[in-house]
Design a protein around this motif. Structure first.
Motif, PDB file in Angstrom:
ATOM      1  N   MET A   1       0.827  -1.204   0.000  1.00 57.06           N
ATOM      2  CA  MET A   1       0.000   0.000   0.000  1.00 57.06           C
ATOM      3  C   MET A   1       0.863   1.257   0.000  1.00 57.06           C
ATOM      4  SD  MET A   1      -2.985   1.162  -0.354  1.00 57.06           S
ATOM      5  CE  MET A   1      -3.965  -0.292  -0.128  1.00 57.06           C
ATOM      6  N   ALA A   2       1.978   1.227   0.714  1.00 56.40           N
ATOM      7  CA  ALA A   2       2.885   2.374   0.735  1.00 56.40           C
ATOM      8  C   ALA A   2       3.431   2.658  -0.661  1.00 56.40           C
ATOM      9  CB  ALA A   2       4.028   2.137   1.717  1.00 56.40           C
ATOM     10  N   GLY A   3       3.755   1.622  -1.415  1.00 57.50           N
ATOM     11  CA  GLY A   3       4.227   1.810  -2.783  1.00 57.50           C
ATOM     12  C   GLY A   3       3.184   2.485  -3.652  1.00 57.50           C
ATOM     13  N   TRP A   4       1.931   2.057  -3.532  1.00 62.62           N
ATOM     14  CA  TRP A   4       0.853   2.677  -4.300  1.00 62.62           C
ATOM     15  C   TRP A   4       0.652   4.130  -3.861  1.00 62.62           C
ATOM     16  CZ3 TRP A   4      -3.794   4.951  -3.065  1.00 62.62           C
ATOM     17  CH2 TRP A   4      -4.611   5.268  -4.144  1.00 62.62           C
ATOM     18  N   LEU A   5       0.585   4.345  -2.539  1.00 60.80           N
ATOM     19  CA  LEU A   5       0.377   5.696  -2.022  1.00 60.80           C
ATOM     20  C   LEU A   5       1.487   6.644  -2.457  1.00 60.80           C
ATOM     21  CD1 LEU A   5      -0.875   5.025   1.607  1.00 60.80           C
ATOM     22  CD2 LEU A   5      -2.070   6.390  -0.117  1.00 60.80           C
ATOM     23  N   ASP A   6       2.730   6.184  -2.400  1.00 59.25           N
ATOM     24  CA  ASP A   6       3.857   7.055  -2.740  1.00 59.25           C
ATOM     25  C   ASP A   6       3.740   7.607  -4.154  1.00 59.25           C
ATOM     26  OD1 ASP A   6       6.337   8.234  -1.834  1.00 59.25           O
ATOM     27  OD2 ASP A   6       7.297   6.976  -3.353  1.00 59.25           O
ATOM     28  N   ARG A   7       3.154   6.829  -5.054  1.00 61.02           N
ATOM     29  CA  ARG A   7       2.974   7.296  -6.433  1.00 61.02           C
ATOM     30  C   ARG A   7       1.781   8.246  -6.580  1.00 61.02           C
ATOM     31  NH1 ARG A   7       3.906   1.821  -6.833  1.00 61.02           N
ATOM     32  NH2 ARG A   7       1.741   1.339  -7.327  1.00 61.02           N
ATOM     33  N   GLN A   8       0.858   8.240  -5.618  1.00 67.84           N
ATOM     34  CA  GLN A   8      -0.378   9.006  -5.735  1.00 67.84           C
ATOM     35  C   GLN A   8      -0.412  10.283  -4.900  1.00 67.84           C
ATOM     36  OE1 GLN A   8      -2.400   7.623  -8.000  1.00 67.84           O
ATOM     37  NE2 GLN A   8      -1.024   5.872  -8.039  1.00 67.84           N
TER      38      GLN A   8
ATOM     39  N   THR B   1       0.379   0.830  13.939  1.00 65.00           N
ATOM     40  CA  THR B   1       0.151   1.950  13.018  1.00 65.00           C
ATOM     41  C   THR B   1       1.471   2.625  12.662  1.00 65.00           C
ATOM     42  OG1 THR B   1      -0.432   3.313  14.918  1.00 65.00           O
ATOM     43  CG2 THR B   1      -2.251   2.454  13.596  1.00 65.00           C
ATOM     44  N   GLU B   2       2.357   2.725  13.632  1.00 62.53           N
ATOM     45  CA  GLU B   2       3.656   3.315  13.325  1.00 62.53           C
ATOM     46  C   GLU B   2       4.430   2.436  12.342  1.00 62.53           C
ATOM     47  OE1 GLU B   2       7.411   5.627  15.304  1.00 62.53           O
ATOM     48  OE2 GLU B   2       6.184   4.388  16.622  1.00 62.53           O
ATOM     49  N   GLN B   3       4.362   1.119  12.516  1.00 62.86           N
ATOM     50  CA  GLN B   3       5.013   0.224  11.551  1.00 62.86           C
ATOM     51  C   GLN B   3       4.399   0.404  10.158  1.00 62.86           C
ATOM     52  OE1 GLN B   3       4.511  -3.471  14.004  1.00 62.86           O
ATOM     53  NE2 GLN B   3       6.507  -3.925  13.072  1.00 62.86           N
ATOM     54  N   THR B   4       3.097   0.590  10.097  1.00 61.93           N
ATOM     55  CA  THR B   4       2.428   0.783   8.811  1.00 61.93           C
ATOM     56  C   THR B   4       2.906   2.067   8.143  1.00 61.93           C
ATOM     57  OG1 THR B   4       0.486  -0.464   9.546  1.00 61.93           O
ATOM     58  CG2 THR B   4       0.170   1.025   7.682  1.00 61.93           C
ATOM     59  N   VAL B   5       2.943   3.174   8.871  1.00 64.90           N
ATOM     60  CA  VAL B   5       3.327   4.449   8.275  1.00 64.90           C
ATOM     61  C   VAL B   5       4.823   4.491   7.935  1.00 64.90           C
ATOM     62  CG1 VAL B   5       3.793   5.820  10.368  1.00 64.90           C
ATOM     63  CG2 VAL B   5       2.844   6.930   8.341  1.00 64.90           C
ATOM     64  N   ILE B   6       5.647   3.791   8.690  1.00 62.09           N
ATOM     65  CA  ILE B   6       7.086   3.750   8.393  1.00 62.09           C
ATOM     66  C   ILE B   6       7.330   3.198   6.989  1.00 62.09           C
ATOM     67  CG2 ILE B   6       9.220   2.493   8.975  1.00 62.09           C
ATOM     68  CD1 ILE B   6       8.502   3.003  11.952  1.00 62.09           C
ATOM     69  N   ALA B   7       6.496   2.268   6.563  1.00 64.52           N
ATOM     70  CA  ALA B   7       6.642   1.682   5.221  1.00 64.52           C
ATOM     71  C   ALA B   7       6.551   2.746   4.126  1.00 64.52           C
ATOM     72  CB  ALA B   7       5.587   0.605   4.986  1.00 64.52           C
ATOM     73  N   LEU B   8       5.873   3.848   4.398  1.00 68.69           N
ATOM     74  CA  LEU B   8       5.725   4.918   3.414  1.00 68.69           C
ATOM     75  C   LEU B   8       7.021   5.697   3.203  1.00 68.69           C
ATOM     76  CD1 LEU B   8       3.700   6.338   1.545  1.00 68.69           C
ATOM     77  CD2 LEU B   8       3.062   7.787   3.490  1.00 68.69           C
ATOM     78  N   GLY B   9       7.873   5.738   4.211  1.00 66.06           N
ATOM     79  CA  GLY B   9       9.159   6.416   4.068  1.00 66.06           C
ATOM     80  C   GLY B   9       9.067   7.933   4.037  1.00 66.06           C
ATOM     81  N   ARG B  10       8.027   8.489   4.633  1.00 60.26           N
ATOM     82  CA  ARG B  10       7.873   9.949   4.703  1.00 60.26           C
ATOM     83  C   ARG B  10       7.813  10.377   6.160  1.00 60.26           C
ATOM     84  NH1 ARG B  10       4.236  12.349  -0.108  1.00 60.26           N
ATOM     85  NH2 ARG B  10       4.808  10.867  -1.725  1.00 60.26           N
ATOM     86  N   ARG B  11       8.052  11.668   6.366  1.00 61.64           N
ATOM     87  CA  ARG B  11       7.963  12.210   7.721  1.00 61.64           C
ATOM     88  C   ARG B  11       6.528  12.120   8.208  1.00 61.64           C
ATOM     89  NH1 ARG B  11      11.528  17.263   8.848  1.00 61.64           N
ATOM     90  NH2 ARG B  11       9.675  17.589  10.090  1.00 61.64           N
ATOM     91  N   TYR B  12       6.375  11.852   9.493  1.00 58.78           N
ATOM     92  CA  TYR B  12       5.044  11.725  10.076  1.00 58.78           C
ATOM     93  C   TYR B  12       5.093  12.176  11.528  1.00 58.78           C
ATOM     94  CZ  TYR B  12       6.989   7.510  12.176  1.00 58.78           C
ATOM     95  OH  TYR B  12       7.784   6.636  12.876  1.00 58.78           O
ATOM     96  N   LYS B  13       3.914  12.446  12.082  1.00 60.35           N
ATOM     97  CA  LYS B  13       3.773  12.776  13.491  1.00 60.35           C
ATOM     98  C   LYS B  13       2.834  11.760  14.126  1.00 60.35           C
ATOM     99  CE  LYS B  13       4.660  17.670  13.164  1.00 60.35           C
ATOM    100  NZ  LYS B  13       4.209  19.013  13.444  1.00 60.35           N
TER     101      LYS B  13
ATOM    102  N   LEU C   1      -2.880  12.588   5.423  1.00 58.16           N
ATOM    103  CA  LEU C   1      -2.963  11.129   5.511  1.00 58.16           C
ATOM    104  C   LEU C   1      -2.996  10.752   6.981  1.00 58.16           C
ATOM    105  CD1 LEU C   1      -2.736   8.208   4.371  1.00 58.16           C
ATOM    106  CD2 LEU C   1      -0.252   8.523   4.413  1.00 58.16           C
ATOM    107  N   VAL C   2      -4.025   9.999   7.371  1.00 55.44           N
ATOM    108  CA  VAL C   2      -4.182   9.543   8.748  1.00 55.44           C
ATOM    109  C   VAL C   2      -4.056   8.025   8.759  1.00 55.44           C
ATOM    110  CG1 VAL C   2      -5.782   9.346  10.690  1.00 55.44           C
ATOM    111  CG2 VAL C   2      -5.706  11.467   9.346  1.00 55.44           C
ATOM    112  N   VAL C   3      -3.146   7.514   9.588  1.00 52.01           N
ATOM    113  CA  VAL C   3      -3.001   6.068   9.756  1.00 52.01           C
ATOM    114  C   VAL C   3      -3.573   5.728  11.126  1.00 52.01           C
ATOM    115  CG1 VAL C   3      -1.436   4.107   9.731  1.00 52.01           C
ATOM    116  CG2 VAL C   3      -0.907   6.139   8.363  1.00 52.01           C
ATOM    117  N   GLY C   4      -4.650   4.928  11.113  1.00 54.43           N
ATOM    118  CA  GLY C   4      -5.341   4.678  12.361  1.00 54.43           C
ATOM    119  C   GLY C   4      -6.001   3.323  12.432  1.00 54.43           C
ATOM    120  N   HIS C   5      -7.089   3.274  13.201  1.00 51.27           N
ATOM    121  CA  HIS C   5      -7.725   2.031  13.626  1.00 51.27           C
ATOM    122  C   HIS C   5      -9.219   2.022  13.309  1.00 51.27           C
ATOM    123  CE1 HIS C   5      -4.193   1.419  16.282  1.00 51.27           C
ATOM    124  NE2 HIS C   5      -4.288   2.725  16.473  1.00 51.27           N
TER     125      HIS C   5
END
Length: 153
Positions: free
Chosen positions: A36-43, A58-70, A98-102
């Protein structure tokens, strides 16, 4: 404004001695997050804000995107749609977030924004719902831009 909601990928079941926020992604969940991170990064647009729940999965999920996050506590599992919408300043903010949540918070937020009569909307693990607020004359509308699941990418 664009609101992109990403449910964390598949996580391990909680052990008896483990706090819910400490649950990690499974190997399958790591693959879902990467896909999903690969798809998102292109979009994703430039200037995007990225925020995530401080739960480990959730932090592990967002880390896959490779962008800064809070990390924001308002997005923990016990949070509410009102917490999420206040945090992202929907629909007043400009640009995209982009919100990564539950679940159920993400599904409840979607149901509220698109006017579902049910109080919740099912979201698959690792899936993304991309919503957009737009004006049509006097009417503010929330439209679904896309829904993506890691299994179909």
């Amino acid at each position: 404004m664009d609101l992109i909601l990403w449910r964390h990928a598949e996580a391990e079941e909680a052990r008896e001695d483990q706090a819910d926020v400490d649950r990690r992604l499974t190997p399958r969940g790591e693959k879902q997050a990467a896909r999903m991170a690969g798809w998102l990064d292109r979009q994703l647009p430039d200037g995007l804000r990225v925020i995530a729940s401080p739960a480990r999965r959730t932090e592990q999920t967002v880390i896959a995107l490779g962008r800064r996050y809070k990390l924001r506590a308002e997005l923990l599992p016990e949070g509410s749609p009102a917490d999420l919408l206040d945090l992202v300043q929907w629909p007043r903010a400009k640009g995209a977030v982009l919100v990564v949540g539950h679940q159920p918070m993400l599904g409840q937020t979607i149901a509220q924004l698109i006017g579902l009569s049910a109080g919740d909307c099912a979201i698959r693990k690792g899936a993304v719902w991309w919503l957009r607020q737009r004006q049509r004359g006097e009417d503010a509308q929330t439209v679904i831009v896309t829904v993506q699941s890691p299994e179909v990418l």
